[in-house]
Structures are given as C-alpha cells and as structure tokens.
Design a protein around this motif. Structure first.
Motif, PDB file in Angstrom:
ATOM      1  N   ASP A 160       0.838  -1.185   0.000  1.00  9.95           N
ATOM      2  CA  ASP A 160       0.000   0.000   0.000  1.00  9.95           C
ATOM      3  C   ASP A 160       0.876   1.239   0.000  1.00  9.95           C
ATOM      4  O   ASP A 160       0.492   2.283  -0.499  1.00  9.95           O
ATOM      5  CB  ASP A 160      -0.859   0.031   1.270  1.00  9.95           C
ATOM      6  N   MET A 161       2.033   1.093   0.616  1.00 10.06           N
ATOM      7  CA  MET A 161       2.907   2.252   0.778  1.00 10.06           C
ATOM      8  C   MET A 161       4.359   1.835   0.579  1.00 10.06           C
ATOM      9  O   MET A 161       4.728   0.723   0.935  1.00 10.06           O
ATOM     10  CB  MET A 161       2.828   2.759   2.224  1.00 10.06           C
ATOM     11  N   ALA A 162       5.124   2.764   0.071  1.00  4.47           N
ATOM     12  CA  ALA A 162       6.556   2.518  -0.021  1.00  4.47           C
ATOM     13  C   ALA A 162       7.265   3.556   0.838  1.00  4.47           C
ATOM     14  O   ALA A 162       7.010   4.754   0.702  1.00  4.47           O
ATOM     15  CB  ALA A 162       7.015   2.636  -1.461  1.00  4.47           C
ATOM     16  N   VAL A 163       8.088   3.073   1.763  1.00  4.94           N
ATOM     17  CA  VAL A 163       8.956   3.993   2.483  1.00  4.94           C
ATOM     18  C   VAL A 163      10.262   4.001   1.701  1.00  4.94           C
ATOM     19  O   VAL A 163      10.931   2.979   1.561  1.00  4.94           O
ATOM     20  CB  VAL A 163       9.204   3.528   3.934  1.00  4.94           C
ATOM     21  N   ILE A 164      10.551   5.145   1.110  1.00  7.34           N
ATOM     22  CA  ILE A 164      11.787   5.245   0.331  1.00  7.34           C
ATOM     23  C   ILE A 164      12.836   5.869   1.248  1.00  7.34           C
ATOM     24  O   ILE A 164      12.677   7.002   1.702  1.00  7.34           O
ATOM     25  CB  ILE A 164      11.579   6.117  -0.917  1.00  7.34           C
ATOM     26  N   VAL A 165      13.879   5.073   1.493  1.00  7.67           N
ATOM     27  CA  VAL A 165      14.913   5.534   2.415  1.00  7.67           C
ATOM     28  C   VAL A 165      15.985   6.294   1.633  1.00  7.67           C
ATOM     29  O   VAL A 165      16.498   5.790   0.629  1.00  7.67           O
ATOM     30  CB  VAL A 165      15.567   4.331   3.145  1.00  7.67           C
ATOM     31  N   VAL A 166      16.270   7.503   2.092  1.00  6.52           N
ATOM     32  CA  VAL A 166      17.338   8.289   1.463  1.00  6.52           C
ATOM     33  C   VAL A 166      18.287   8.733   2.575  1.00  6.52           C
ATOM     34  O   VAL A 166      17.859   9.360   3.548  1.00  6.52           O
ATOM     35  CB  VAL A 166      16.782   9.558   0.764  1.00  6.52           C
ATOM     36  N   ALA A 167      19.555   8.394   2.436  1.00  6.76           N
ATOM     37  CA  ALA A 167      20.522   8.805   3.455  1.00  6.76           C
ATOM     38  C   ALA A 167      20.766  10.311   3.316  1.00  6.76           C
ATOM     39  O   ALA A 167      21.073  10.798   2.227  1.00  6.76           O
ATOM     40  CB  ALA A 167      21.819   8.033   3.297  1.00  6.76           C
ATOM     41  N   LYS A 189       1.373   4.713  -2.289  1.00  2.49           N
ATOM     42  CA  LYS A 189       1.725   5.994  -1.672  1.00  2.49           C
ATOM     43  C   LYS A 189       3.197   5.958  -1.255  1.00  2.49           C
ATOM     44  O   LYS A 189       3.717   4.921  -0.839  1.00  2.49           O
ATOM     45  CB  LYS A 189       0.871   6.221  -0.432  1.00  2.49           C
ATOM     46  N   ILE A 190       3.828   7.116  -1.344  1.00  7.80           N
ATOM     47  CA  ILE A 190       5.258   7.172  -1.015  1.00  7.80           C
ATOM     48  C   ILE A 190       5.476   8.015   0.248  1.00  7.80           C
ATOM     49  O   ILE A 190       4.911   9.094   0.375  1.00  7.80           O
ATOM     50  CB  ILE A 190       6.056   7.788  -2.197  1.00  7.80           C
ATOM     51  N   ILE A 191       6.246   7.471   1.171  1.00 10.62           N
ATOM     52  CA  ILE A 191       6.730   8.266   2.296  1.00 10.62           C
ATOM     53  C   ILE A 191       8.250   8.248   2.176  1.00 10.62           C
ATOM     54  O   ILE A 191       8.847   7.181   2.004  1.00 10.62           O
ATOM     55  CB  ILE A 191       6.352   7.644   3.662  1.00 10.62           C
ATOM     56  N   VAL A 192       8.866   9.404   2.225  1.00 14.06           N
ATOM     57  CA  VAL A 192      10.325   9.411   2.139  1.00 14.06           C
ATOM     58  C   VAL A 192      10.897   9.501   3.549  1.00 14.06           C
ATOM     59  O   VAL A 192      10.582  10.431   4.297  1.00 14.06           O
ATOM     60  CB  VAL A 192      10.834  10.586   1.273  1.00 14.06           C
ATOM     61  N   ALA A 193      11.680   8.500   3.916  1.00 13.55           N
ATOM     62  CA  ALA A 193      12.353   8.534   5.211  1.00 13.55           C
ATOM     63  C   ALA A 193      13.759   9.069   4.969  1.00 13.55           C
ATOM     64  O   ALA A 193      14.585   8.420   4.324  1.00 13.55           O
ATOM     65  CB  ALA A 193      12.412   7.146   5.820  1.00 13.55           C
ATOM     66  N   ILE A 194      13.995  10.280   5.421  1.00 12.98           N
ATOM     67  CA  ILE A 194      15.333  10.857   5.271  1.00 12.98           C
ATOM     68  C   ILE A 194      16.139  10.352   6.470  1.00 12.98           C
ATOM     69  O   ILE A 194      15.918  10.780   7.607  1.00 12.98           O
ATOM     70  CB  ILE A 194      15.281  12.399   5.203  1.00 12.98           C
ATOM     71  N   ASN A 195      17.019   9.420   6.201  1.00 11.70           N
ATOM     72  CA  ASN A 195      17.708   8.669   7.260  1.00 11.70           C
ATOM     73  C   ASN A 195      19.103   9.234   7.547  1.00 11.70           C
ATOM     74  O   ASN A 195      19.603  10.069   6.802  1.00 11.70           O
ATOM     75  CB  ASN A 195      17.797   7.196   6.823  1.00 11.70           C
ATOM     76  N   ASP A 203      22.326  16.443   5.244  1.00 17.33           N
ATOM     77  CA  ASP A 203      21.773  17.670   4.684  1.00 17.33           C
ATOM     78  C   ASP A 203      20.342  17.396   4.212  1.00 17.33           C
ATOM     79  O   ASP A 203      20.110  16.995   3.069  1.00 17.33           O
ATOM     80  CB  ASP A 203      22.666  18.134   3.518  1.00 17.33           C
ATOM     81  N   VAL A 204      19.422  17.593   5.139  1.00 10.97           N
ATOM     82  CA  VAL A 204      18.022  17.259   4.872  1.00 10.97           C
ATOM     83  C   VAL A 204      17.453  18.114   3.739  1.00 10.97           C
ATOM     84  O   VAL A 204      16.743  17.621   2.863  1.00 10.97           O
ATOM     85  CB  VAL A 204      17.195  17.435   6.166  1.00 10.97           C
ATOM     86  N   ASN A 205      17.839  19.387   3.730  1.00 11.36           N
ATOM     87  CA  ASN A 205      17.303  20.278   2.699  1.00 11.36           C
ATOM     88  C   ASN A 205      17.737  19.884   1.300  1.00 11.36           C
ATOM     89  O   ASN A 205      16.986  20.007   0.351  1.00 11.36           O
ATOM     90  CB  ASN A 205      17.720  21.718   2.976  1.00 11.36           C
ATOM     91  N   ARG A 206      18.976  19.406   1.213  1.00 11.36           N
ATOM     92  CA  ARG A 206      19.472  18.990  -0.099  1.00 11.36           C
ATOM     93  C   ARG A 206      18.624  17.819  -0.611  1.00 11.36           C
ATOM     94  O   ARG A 206      18.256  17.755  -1.782  1.00 11.36           O
ATOM     95  CB  ARG A 206      20.942  18.577  -0.005  1.00 11.36           C
ATOM     96  N   VAL A 207      18.299  16.883   0.295  1.00 17.52           N
ATOM     97  CA  VAL A 207      17.479  15.732  -0.098  1.00 17.52           C
ATOM     98  C   VAL A 207      16.123  16.224  -0.598  1.00 17.52           C
ATOM     99  O   VAL A 207      15.628  15.771  -1.637  1.00 17.52           O
ATOM    100  CB  VAL A 207      17.302  14.745   1.072  1.00 17.52           C
TER     101      VAL A 207
END
Ligand code: GDP
Length: 588
Positions: A160-167, A189-195, A203-207
């Motif tokens: 139902d959902m994808a958690v897309i992990v981005v370092a 649905k996509i949730i981006v987990a900024i890990n 750099d969260v803003n860059r992501v």
C-alpha cells in the motif's frame, strides 16, 4: 491549451464520438475517408483514434487511460465489497544500497538482523508485522541491491505504501529514483524517510531539493510528498514514521473482505529439513486457517503448520498478515497467487488446471512467430553460457536468474539449463556435464560426495553468498565468449626512394618517412597514386643506415625489409602505410 481526453486502448466508435462530443456520423465519415470501415459499435484502437482526432482538426489531445489492473491500487480496490473490514497497511522499504533500509527495518522491529547478513544485503523477501499504538503495520522486508530489482518490483505490487529511504548524507541515487519509479508504477503511496540525520554531513534540505527535482515536492514546500526525518541508529523519528504510515493508512481507508475464501500472494518459498516446503505468504483477503486446503500455482497444500513469519504458531491469519505455512506437495513459486479451496480434491484439480494453463501459456509464447525468428537468428550468432542455478529460496532464485538474464547482449546470452531451490545435487552435476554448464549456487551448499562427483566429471561449481559476486563471475565467463576485438593502429608513411632487392619472398627498399613514425614488426599497405597494389605485407625489419632500428621518425630516411607472399614489384614513389593490428580481449 488543448483539452485532454482519456480513452482506453480500444474504444467503440460510438463511445469515442460521445467523448469527442461530435456526431457519430461525422466520426464514421472521417474513418471511412481514412480507409477504416467501422460501424458505431465496432472498436478502434488508440492509435487510429489519435489519427482521426488530428484529421478532424479538433483541439483535443488523447491520452491512454491507465489500465486499472496495471496498478496495485486497482487490484485492491477490485477486491473490496461493502462488508469489507479495515486492515493493516502493507509497507515496503526501498531505496539505494547502504542508505539504511535494513537498519530501519531493524530499528522498527528492534531485532538485530544487520549483523548476520552476507555482504550487508537482505537476501530474500519476507515480511513481518509490528504493533504501533495498538495497531498493526505489515512490513515487507524488501531487498535493496539492484540485483533484486525483479523481486522488488513484485514486492511493490503487494504494498500500500513505499517507504523510500534516502541517506541524508548521500542524497538521491539512481536506485532511489528506480525505487520511486517502482512505487509509482505500482500505484502506492510514497513516504520518504530521510535517514542518518544523526550523521555529520547530513543535509536534509538537499534531499528535499533533490526530491523536488524528481517530481516529489515535499509537503512543506506545497507538494504532497510526506517526508520523515529519521535515524535508524539513534531511533529518532521512528515513532513519527510509524505515525505517518498509520495516518496515510487512515486516509486510504485500507480494507479487505474477510468473509471470502482466503487468498493472497506467495512471497517466499524454501525447503526446510524435516518440514518440507515452507511458503511465506501475505494474506490479502479472507481469513486463512490452519487445516485449510490452499492452492498456489501448480501445487497445493493442506496447511499443516500456520505461523507468523517469525515462527509463532497461529490458528488464523486475517488480511495483511504475513504467514509461514507448511504442507505443500511441491514448492510454490515466488509471486504465485494462493487461494483456499473447499476440499483436497478441489485443491488438486485447481493446481492441475493451473499447471496446464501455465504449460499451454508457455507453449503459446514459444510459438510466437516474431519471437521464433529472433531466436533462430540469435542461434546463428549468439554464444551461450549454459548454467544450472540453485538457491536457498525461490525469491533469491528468481532474482539470480533475472540478474543473469539481464546480462544478455546481441552476442552472448545466459541459458539457464536447470534451476531449483536447495543444495546442489548429483542430478545438477549430471545436467551440467551433459550441457557443458557451470553450476551456480547462491546461499546454498554442496555435500561432499557431490563435490567429488563434480570434480570427477570436471563440472565447474561456484558457490556464492553475495549476489553481485555471482553476477561478476558469470559476467567474466560471458566475457570469455565474446570474440576478441581487433584494434588497428596506424603509425606512419614512407615514400619509396629506392629498391635494393626484390625476390618472391622479400623486398628491401629505402625511403623517407613523410608522416608519423615507423615501427617494426608491422604491416604495410602499398599504394601507387590512388591504387592499392598490395595489402597487409609484413615488415620484418627497419634500418637506419647500417643499424637495425625499432622506430624511425618523420623526416628521417630508412631501409625497410618486407616479407612477401608473392612477388612485389615496387617502384620509386610508391607509398607504404604502416599499421599494426592487435586483438584485445573484451569484457561485458
Ligand atoms: P541498506 O543497504 O539500505 O539495507 O543499509 P544498511 O541498513 O545495511 O545500512 C548501511 C550502513 O549505514 C550500515 O553501516 C549502518 O550501520 C549505517 N546506518 C544505517 N542507518 C543509519 C543511521 O541512521 N545513522 C548512522 N549514523 N548510520 C546508519
């Protein structure tokens, strides 16, 4: 701006006229002008419709409607009736290797699985449930390396959902984009987990910026993409991530019917000593119970043990529950759909029918004429690497085979002679011997007596625990099948000023180097004005004065010793163009 109208791939003339808001007679007339005789109830395809619309000069753009069954969402929607009950969300964790998928799944279930993994890569798909604030969330333990793309694609279909992990310290990478693509294709649905927000350089803003560049505008910048900042290491943000998953689940109103025969998907299958085939499955609808008759692809079971994927015995499993079950007659395949049958007899009949359908399906596929022609053509030129593939579980096997096949080129291809789940057997060695195949074992073993048989029969067996090492090995083998590349290098030119000796097998001449540099040994093409008078004549020696020379530069005079296969009558003014030719091994 022209209006955009969505139409199906095939549409009746009547429906198209209605959508275009023109009289049907006008549309039929235009079709006739274009040589298409179609009545109001007949169907035309998208391409024809598009041509007609442009011929009619309408300010309308046609767009193919996405077929409902193409998306995971559609599949779920279709299954639900008014009586459906709420069910937990099914979540896949995807993203670039090393961005922390495993660590995140680990932090969520607080069990340490990272350490035990070969190469730090999750080797096969399974799933588990966690409880958060009294509610359940199902996580698919989706592998992260690109070699598992195939499995991941299936994995996304279940979710139902994808958690897309981005370092946060690394940003978006090709596999992140690939994961986003999969998720979108599956309609989830996509949730981006900024890990890794605990890390220096995070750099969260860059992501967020990079997400925006990839059409995922984050919520606080006015978009719809939900992001959660987390650290799998410190546990920060994990609660919020789970909250967000549940919030999205509420918005989606995820439901499934429970009063229907249970059905779902096989997500892993392997053989366990003493237990036989063990299938991991995700229940999608209905309630699966111990003792049920289950059909999965061409096999069936009376469910002997029903357990959570962590091994806890359970009596029943409701929608979105991942389970392990035993009792199958044969190993079901990854991504097989399973359904509950009313009796053993019905289950067996259904399994046999499925097997037959699969068989005739593959025959039909084999008869496809263009495919056949392609195959025949390929057989003429393609060098094949025969392999026998064995793996620990069906999911890995599928991934290994898909990754091997992905290396096929116009010149070389992998042919899987046989494949299966479990240790290497005598039969595998026999097959490999007769077909000249290499046996690849992934996460599997080879008993001592089989090792002896392999060495006796001179069969190459390669065992790997890390998929890309296996793929690299196969790549090296495939590279050996590539014909070496012939590289020709031009060196220089000599203009003949004198001929000192001419026999049938030798010419000695002298001249001036007018271009480049001459070397020996080398080959020469001999030109007289615009005409080639000899090709590929061997130069055995060069002389500068009385001395042998390895190379002679532009502007210098030198003597050239040519070895000829037939008499070569040189004249003053002839040009010798020097070149060398090497064969270079190629690799994929
Ligand atoms: P995967 O390949 O995406 O499954 O990534 P892993 O979970 O194996 O993590 C890759 C590496 O990043 C490991 O060394 C982890 O310890 C490290 N890692 C993962 N998450 C975090 C985090 O939030 N903070 C820090 N500092 N390191 C992390």
């Amino acid at each position: 701006m022209p209006a955009t109208i969505e139409i199906d791939n095939m549409i009746t003339v009547g429906n198209l006229a209605e959508k275009l808001m023109i009289p049907v007679s006008k549309l039929i007339g235009e079709l006739m002008k274009n040589g298409v005789m179609a009545t109001v109830n007949e169907q035309i395809d998208f391409d024809t419709a598009e041509i007609i619309v442009s011929e009619l000069g309408l300010d309308i753009t046609l767009k193919p409607a996405v077929a409902e069954e193409d998306t995971g969402e559609a599949r779920r929607k279709r299954q639900v009736s008014d009586k459906a009950a709420a069910r937990p969300p099914v979540v896949a964790v995807m993203g670039h290797v090393d961005h922390g998928k495993t660590s995140l799944l680990d932090a969520i279930r607080t069990a340490n699985v990272v350490k035990g993994e070969a190469g730090g890569i999750t080797q096969h798909i399974s799933a588990y449930q966690v409880e958060h604030k009294g509610r359940l969330i199902t996580f698919l333990d989706t592998p992260g390396h690109e070699a598992f793309a195939a499995i991941r694609e299936h994995g996304a279909d279940l979710t139902d959902m994808a958690v897309i992990v981005v370092a946060a310290d690394d940003g978006i990478k090709p596999q992140t984009i690939e994961a986003i693509r999969f998720a979108r294709k599956a309609g989830v649905k996509i949730i981006v987990a900024i890990n890794k927000i605990d890390k220096e350089g995070a750099d969260v803003n860059r992501v967020k910026q990079q997400l925006a560049e990839n059409d995922l505008m984050v919520e606080e910048w006015g978009g719809e993409t939900v992001t959660v900042e987390v650290s799998a290491k410190t546990g920060e943000g994990i609660e919020q991530l789970e909250d967000m998953i549940l919030l999205l689940a509420d918005v989606e109103e995820l439901k499934a019917d429970v009063d229907v025969p249970a059905c779902g998907l096989i997500i892993e299958a392997h053989v366990e000593q003493g237990r036989g085939p063990v299938a991991h499955a995700l229940v999608e609808a209905g309630v699966l119970r111990k003792g049920d008759f289950v059909v999965a692809g061409s096999t069936y079971a009376k469910v002997r043990n029903l357990e959570t994927t962590q091994g806890k015995a359970i009596n029943e499993a409701r929608p979105s529950t991942p389970v392990a079950m035993t009792g199958f007659k044969a190993l079901p395949e990854f991504a097989d759909e399973f359904t509950v049958a009313t009796s053993e007899k019905a289950a067996r009949a259904q399994a046999e029918a499925n097997a037959q359908a699969k068989q005739s399906g593959s025959n039909r596929h084999g008869m496809n004429s263009s495919e056949l022609i392609r195959m025949i053509n390929r057989n003429n030129e393609v060098q094949e690497l025969n392999v026998v593939v064995k793996a620990d579980v069906q999911g890995s096997l599928t991934s290994v085979i898909d990754s091997l096949k992905a290396m096929d080129t116009d010149e070389v291809a992998v042919r899987v002679v046989a494949s299966g789940v479990g240790p290497i057997t005598e039969n595998d060695i026999g097959l490999a011997r007769t077909s000249g195949a290499i046996v690849y074992g992934f996460n599997t073993t080879m008993p001592g007596n089989i090792r002896q048989a392999a060495s006796r029969d001179k069969v190459k067996v390669r065992l790997f625990k890390i998929i890309y090492e296996l793929i690299d090995d196969a790549k090296a083998e495939l590279s050996e099948l590539l014909l070496p590349q012939v590289v020709t290098t031009e060196h220089g030119r000599l203009v003949v000023k004198g001929i000192f000796k001419t026999t049938r097998t030798e010419v000695i001449c002298g001249g001036e180097v007018t271009k480049g540099k001459l070397i020996a040994p080398a080959l020469v093409n001999v030109f007289r004005d615009d005409e080639t008078i000899a090709s590929e004549v061997q130069v055995s020696n060069l002389k500068r004065g009385p001395q042998d020379a390895k190379e002679v530069q532009e502007g210098e005079m030198c003597g050239v010793d040519l070895k000829t296969e037939k008499r070569l009558e040189l004249q003053e003014g002839d040009r010798l163009e020097f070149f060398t030719r090497e064969t270079v091994e190629r690799s994929l």
